[in-house]
Design a protein around this motif. Structure first.
Motif: not given
Length: 384
Positions: A28, A138, A140-143, A132, A134-135, A25
């Protein structure tokens, strides 16, 4: 020679996240970016008909005039069909996302449930770029979506998650870069698709592969996805809510898979059409019967039920047409996955894979274009 002991089970584990860097992933904290809200100009937000009133990413009104079925009310928070469009000269683009919850479906990837994907290119030439990473455990994520070496104006379309709500989203661009509005839709009228989990996008691997999103890349109008997983049942309260959406170019009804019984189809379809016609007397309506399920070959009763449902849909459309409603149409969706492709185009015998959705879109594209030709023609001539 001493016998070698068998490797322990723990040593046999194939952990793709450790063995394949492309599976990891995204990290962040995308640093050094300016973060902007797509709720503001010049971003264009599509697929949320009540956003101007409620200010949230939701597909039905927060306070409807008629109380919605509880499950439909909750599923309206899933953001299927939502899109963000803009142009930017930023060489780097990122997303910061706060979901209503993490992924959790057994037969649909987290990228389809909770992810965004990005297309680059002007309308009519939108090309898939990425999804995207991401994990999935979770909320929320930032990618980073892309990073190019050069600064050049690009047209960007972002597709919202299909099976989860989005509380907040921010778009990150490099300082000194600009955001400008995308080209306007060909027309201000909307294509509204109401139905089941298949309509919603189950089980596409990423949002852009839901059928309504594929069609939106081929037909230059705003599409509104009103698929409600397991709960597209043709209730009159839902018909009234959908009737509130102004400027429909086409209403599509494909809820056979959720309606339950033949008797419920006989009750709901004429009433749904009647309610909608009170608000929109001449807007085209297309009724689509469902495709074959894989188990029909082995369960004759399932096949007979589908054929009975289809007959009711056809007879209902024919009755309204004989009464003078020339803008009501029926399409037989039986072979929309291909003549025998339903065996190979679903994830579980009932929900399409990306291949299944692509075949559906290929089948429906000429049908939609034919029903929308007057609308698109007027738009080209600059009329209405």
């Amino acid at each position: 020679m001493a016998e070698q002991s068998a490797p322990s089970p723990s040593n046999n584990r194939a952990d793709a996240l450790k063995l394949d860097a492309s599976m990891v992933p995204e990290r962040n904290e995308q640093s050094g970016l300016n973060w902007l809200s797509p709720k503001e100009q010049p971003f264009r937000l599509s697929g949320f008909p009540w956003f101007h009133r409620d200010g949230i990413y939701r597909r039905l009104p927060v306070s409807p005039m008629h109380e919605l079925p509880p499950a439909v009310d909750r599923l309206a928070n899933s953001t299927a069909g939502g899109q963000i469009a803009f142009r930017t000269d930023s060489p780097r683009l990122a997303l910061r996302v706060e979901l209503a919850g993490p992924a959790g479906m057994y037969h649909m990837p987290a990228t389809g449930q909770c992810g965004f994907d990005v297309y680059l290119g002007e309308p009519g030439d939108q090309q898939y770029y990425g999804t995207t990473r991401f994990n999935h455990a979770k909320s929320s994520y930032e990618v980073e979506l892309y990073g190019f070496p050069e600064k050049r104006l690009r047209h960007v379309t972002l597709n919202f998650p299909l099976y989860q709500g989005v509380n907040e989203i921010s778009v990150g661009i490099e300082p000194g870069s600009s955001i400008v509005a995308p080209p306007a839709y060909r027309s201000g009228r909307k294509v509204i698709v109401y139905g089941t989990s298949v309509t919603q996008g189950g089980c596409a691997t990423r949002p852009g592969m839901a059928c309504s999103n594929i069609l939106s890349r081929r037909i230059p109008l705003e599409f509104i996805n009103l698929g409600f997983s397991g709960n597209g049942r043709g209730e009159p309260e839902v018909a009234r809510a959908i009737s509130e959406i102004a400027d429909p170019a086409l209403l599509v009804l494909e809820y056979e898979g959720n309606v339950g019984t033949v008797e419920r189809m006989e009750q709901t379809l004429p009433e749904f059409i009647r309610i909608y016609r009170e608000a929109h007397p001449v807007a085209p309506i297309l009724v689509i019967s469902r495709f074959k399920y894989a188990r029909e070959r082995f369960m004759p009763a399932l096949l007979q039920k589908r054929l009975h449902m289809k007959r009711i849909e056809m007879e209902t459309v024919d009755l309204f047409r004989r009464r003078g409603d020339g803008n009501l149409h029926f399409f037989d969706g039986e072979a929309s996955l291909g003549t025998d492709a339903y065996n190979e185009s679903t994830v579980d015998g009932a929900h399409p894979t990306d291949l299944g959705f692509l075949r559906m879109a290929d089948t429906l594209t000429p049908v939609f274009k034919e029903l929308l030709k007057d609308e698109l023609g007027k738009a080209e001539r600059g009329e209405g």
